[in-house]
Scaffold this active site. Structure first.
Site, PDB file in Angstrom:
ATOM      1  N   LEU A 270       0.880  -1.180   0.000  1.00 24.72           N
ATOM      2  CA  LEU A 270       0.000   0.000   0.000  1.00 24.72           C
ATOM      3  C   LEU A 270       0.910   1.220   0.000  1.00 24.72           C
ATOM      4  O   LEU A 270       1.921   1.234   0.701  1.00 24.72           O
ATOM      5  CB  LEU A 270      -0.871  -0.053   1.258  1.00 24.72           C
ATOM      6  CG  LEU A 270      -1.633   1.160   1.779  1.00 24.72           C
ATOM      7  CD1 LEU A 270      -2.769   0.699   2.684  1.00 24.72           C
ATOM      8  CD2 LEU A 270      -0.762   2.157   2.538  1.00 24.72           C
ATOM      9  N   ASN A 271       0.568   2.237  -0.813  1.00 27.80           N
ATOM     10  CA  ASN A 271       1.253   3.524  -0.598  1.00 27.80           C
ATOM     11  C   ASN A 271       0.237   4.654  -0.527  1.00 27.80           C
ATOM     12  O   ASN A 271      -0.692   4.548   0.299  1.00 27.80           O
ATOM     13  CB  ASN A 271       2.463   3.729  -1.521  1.00 27.80           C
ATOM     14  CG  ASN A 271       2.244   3.670  -2.995  1.00 27.80           C
ATOM     15  OD1 ASN A 271       1.748   2.680  -3.511  1.00 27.80           O
ATOM     16  ND2 ASN A 271       2.622   4.711  -3.702  1.00 27.80           N
ATOM     17  N   ASP A 272       0.378   5.704  -1.275  1.00 23.75           N
ATOM     18  CA  ASP A 272      -0.370   6.950  -1.032  1.00 23.75           C
ATOM     19  C   ASP A 272      -1.888   6.776  -0.831  1.00 23.75           C
ATOM     20  O   ASP A 272      -2.530   6.054  -1.591  1.00 23.75           O
ATOM     21  CB  ASP A 272      -0.239   7.898  -2.229  1.00 23.75           C
ATOM     22  CG  ASP A 272       1.164   8.046  -2.731  1.00 23.75           C
ATOM     23  OD1 ASP A 272       2.078   7.451  -2.147  1.00 23.75           O
ATOM     24  OD2 ASP A 272       1.346   8.745  -3.731  1.00 23.75           O
TER      25      ASP A 272
ATOM     26  N   TYR B  26      -1.755   5.886 -11.047  1.00 21.13           N
ATOM     27  CA  TYR B  26      -1.023   6.592  -9.994  1.00 21.13           C
ATOM     28  C   TYR B  26      -1.943   7.533  -9.207  1.00 21.13           C
ATOM     29  O   TYR B  26      -3.127   7.652  -9.481  1.00 21.13           O
ATOM     30  CB  TYR B  26       0.159   7.351 -10.612  1.00 21.13           C
ATOM     31  CG  TYR B  26       1.408   6.496 -10.777  1.00 21.13           C
ATOM     32  CD1 TYR B  26       1.369   5.115 -10.622  1.00 21.13           C
ATOM     33  CD2 TYR B  26       2.637   7.078 -11.074  1.00 21.13           C
ATOM     34  CE1 TYR B  26       2.518   4.337 -10.764  1.00 21.13           C
ATOM     35  CE2 TYR B  26       3.787   6.315 -11.218  1.00 21.13           C
ATOM     36  CZ  TYR B  26       3.730   4.942 -11.061  1.00 21.13           C
ATOM     37  OH  TYR B  26       4.862   4.192 -11.201  1.00 21.13           O
TER      38      TYR B  26
ATOM     39  N   ASP C  48      -0.021  13.258  -9.876  1.00 23.06           N
ATOM     40  CA  ASP C  48      -0.716  13.410  -8.586  1.00 23.06           C
ATOM     41  C   ASP C  48      -1.659  14.621  -8.541  1.00 23.06           C
ATOM     42  O   ASP C  48      -1.547  15.483  -7.652  1.00 23.06           O
ATOM     43  CB  ASP C  48       0.303  13.507  -7.417  1.00 23.06           C
ATOM     44  CG  ASP C  48       1.354  12.411  -7.443  1.00 23.06           C
ATOM     45  OD1 ASP C  48       1.085  11.354  -8.043  1.00 23.06           O
ATOM     46  OD2 ASP C  48       2.455  12.609  -6.879  1.00 23.06           O
TER      47      ASP C  48
ATOM     48  N   GLU D 167       6.155  15.839  -5.174  1.00 22.18           N
ATOM     49  CA  GLU D 167       5.094  14.844  -5.332  1.00 22.18           C
ATOM     50  C   GLU D 167       3.910  15.209  -4.446  1.00 22.18           C
ATOM     51  O   GLU D 167       4.062  15.899  -3.441  1.00 22.18           O
ATOM     52  CB  GLU D 167       5.595  13.451  -4.912  1.00 22.18           C
ATOM     53  CG  GLU D 167       6.645  12.876  -5.836  1.00 22.18           C
ATOM     54  CD  GLU D 167       6.940  11.393  -5.560  1.00 22.18           C
ATOM     55  OE1 GLU D 167       7.024  10.619  -6.513  1.00 22.18           O
ATOM     56  OE2 GLU D 167       7.100  11.034  -4.388  1.00 22.18           O
TER      57      GLU D 167
HETATM   58  C1  FRU Z   1       4.327   9.021  -4.090  1.00 12.38           C
HETATM   59  C2  FRU Z   1       4.200   8.486  -5.499  1.00 12.38           C
HETATM   60  C3  FRU Z   1       3.382   9.407  -6.364  1.00 12.38           C
HETATM   61  C4  FRU Z   1       2.861   8.469  -7.428  1.00 12.38           C
HETATM   62  C5  FRU Z   1       2.599   7.211  -6.622  1.00 12.38           C
HETATM   63  C6  FRU Z   1       2.786   5.930  -7.380  1.00 12.38           C
HETATM   64  O1  FRU Z   1       4.581   8.043  -3.148  1.00 12.38           O
HETATM   65  O2  FRU Z   1       5.474   8.271  -6.060  1.00 12.38           O
HETATM   66  O3  FRU Z   1       4.090  10.500  -6.890  1.00 12.38           O
HETATM   67  O4  FRU Z   1       1.696   8.936  -8.033  1.00 12.38           O
HETATM   68  O5  FRU Z   1       3.480   7.258  -5.529  1.00 12.38           O
HETATM   69  O6  FRU Z   1       2.388   4.861  -6.611  1.00 12.38           O
END
Ligand code: FRU
Length: 494
Positions: A45-47, A106, A167, A222
């Site tokens: 999991l990220n953003d 993304y 983003d 970002e």
């Molecule tokens: C930030 C990022 C964003 C991108 C996303 C890809 O963590 O690098 O800039 O949209 O993660 O998962």
């Protein structure tokens, strides 16, 4: 498993259901698993994305790679909630399955338009020479949570930026929709925030880069987002490669904020009210936070607890990272305050009162059944010592918080834990406190996550930590007698 590019970008349909189930099982059974935070069902999991209020519910999505603890081809997973605390996982929402998002759906945002939620995100596309082509895409979500992608992108790469252009945060201001994007300027290769706007979602006007502080923000920005906090415009963003003179940080990449007096998106002007960039979180692991204004005007934020390019202990179990609790933002006496949303109290049970004077060197405060609790503690002014969390009986292994309320210092120390990671970026994080004043701490512990809210949310320190689950001892060690008061609660699963 060797993670080649080919494997990381394999279409989701090529993975078997059995493999996915195995990964889900592995994540669910991890001793480090979170119980009241949003965590990946499997993989990475990220953003947080698309944090919004729509159709009488709160919505959040997260960047997901379901097939391992690596940054593979990303999708959006959707969750909804009635109270910002209990989240129901609705599942995969945006899959990377078109020519405009083939190498990842993304990050992006959500904005209600009429009776639908509009999702705006970056489609990451690589051509056969592995050159990146970012597209800014749109999709509609109806009241039944059905998502339909637009057939064509809203717009492609800006002529002024490199392929690092992503983003989007979509905001309605007066009669226009503004998109705020993270960008790298082509001419200077410096990080910028790009502003675009539209009224019809067909024609987009380029307003240039946001003029904010006269600073070099590094090589890329970002996840920018703009939120109004008690009438102050606040910009939250991740400046990658920013010099330490411009922002004092220790993590690989910081998550920063800037408070403004005024913002004029039409003319791409942000007037800061304070000439300093601040860390949004003073701990080890917060990145890519996303904030938005709810219909009642309140500002809410949720963060990714994880960082790019850092190996975490759960990678070995094929899952990684989580989201923070939802934090309400307010602005008081020149401070941006972050507090866990009030509804978090619904998780509390089994209250314990803490009150006393430390006598001996060591005072045991609390020993919960498991590392799933909240503690509120007030420590006297002019005192000095260490608060141990998740400790073993001898306090040889614990997450430590060294405090000095005389000279005004607080230091979060991960060096005495069972599992050490990200050492390269330092084992401690230190903040200054007002001198000769008592210290108020609100601490949320969820197995392998600790969120510390200092003095009513003036500062926050977030940290993942990895200790034996049976190590739950909370103790105070102080050199001299000192007064403490507080409360603890066990917390339910969400
Ligand atoms: C930030 C990022 C964003 C991108 C996303 C890809 O963590 O690098 O800039 O949209 O993660 O998962």
């Amino acid at each position: 498993m060797q993670w080649t590019d080919e494997l990381r970008y394999l279409p989701y349909s090529k993975w078997s259901a059995a493999k996915l189930l195995e990964l889900q099982h592995q994540a669910a059974n991890s001793k480090y698993q979170l119980k009241y935070h949003i965590r990946p069902i499997s993989g990475l999991l990220n953003d947080p994305n698309g944090f919004s209020y729509f159709n009488d519910k709160w919505h959040v999505f997260y960047q997901a790679y379901p097939f391992g603890a690596v940054h593979g081809v990303k999708s959006w997973v959707h969750l909804q909630s009635d109270d910002l605390v209990h989240w129901e996982n609705i599942g995969l929402a945006i899959e990377p399955d078109t020519i405009y998002d083939s190498h990842g759906a993304y990050s992006g945002s959500a904005c209600q338009i009429d009776d639908k939620l509009f999702l705006m995100y970056t489609g990451n596309v690589r051509d056969k020479d592995w050159v990146r082509h970012p597209y800014q895409n749109g999709a509609w979500m109806d009241k039944d949570n059905n998502i339909t992608k637009l057939k064509e992108p809203l717009f492609a790469q800006s002529e002024h930026t490199t392929d690092h252009f992503r983003d989007p945060q979509l905001l309605k201001i007066a009669d226009r929709y503004f998109a705020i994007l993270g960008a790298q300027d082509k001419e200077t290769t410096r990080g910028k925030i790009a502003i675009f706007s539209t009224t019809d979602f067909k024609n987009w006007q380029d307003h240039g880069y946001l003029d904010m502080l006269d600073l070099d923000f590094g090589y890329m920005i970002e996840c920018p987002n703009l939120v109004f906090v008690d009438d102050h415009p606040v910009l939250i963003f991740c400046p990658q490669g920013i010099a330490k003179e411009n922002l004092d940080y220790q993590n690989i990449y910081p998550n920063a904020y800037l408070v403004g007096k005024n913002i004029d998106l039409e003319n791409a002007q942000f007037t800061p009210s304070d000439s300093k960039l601040h860390n949004l979180d003073e701990g080890f692991d917060v990145y890519a936070s996303q904030a938005f204004n709810a219909p009642d005007g309140k500002a809410y934020m949720i963060s990714w607890v994880g960082l790019p390019e850092i190996a975490y202990p759960t990678d070995a179990e094929n899952w990684a990272h989580c989201l923070s609790v939802v934090k309400e933002l307010t602005y008081q006496d020149g401070h941006l305050l972050q507090k866990p949303v009030k509804t978090m109290t619904s998780l509390r049970h089994n209250e314990t009162t803490l009150q006393g004077m430390t006598e001996a060197k060591r005072t045991d405060l609390y020993k919960p059944k498991q590392n799933q609790y909240e503690i509120q503690l007030t420590l006297a002014a002019d005192s000095n010592g260490t608060l141990h969390l998740a400790g073993d009986d001898q306090l040889e292994h614990s997450l430590q918080l060294h405090f000095d309320t005389k000279d005004g210092k607080l230091c979060l120390d991960r060096s005495k834990l069972d599992l050490i990671f990200a050492e390269e970026w330092g084992m401690t994080r230190t903040i200054t406190l007002p001198k000769h004043q008592e210290l108020q701490l609100q601490i949320l512990i969820d197995h392998s996550l600790c969120e510390i809210f200092v003095n009513g949310g003036q500062k926050v320190l977030t940290a993942r930590f990895f200790n034996k689950p049976k190590n739950t001892q909370v103790s105070l060690i102080s050199e001299a007698k000192m007064r403490y008061t507080g409360k603890c609660w066990e917390l339910f699963n969400m």
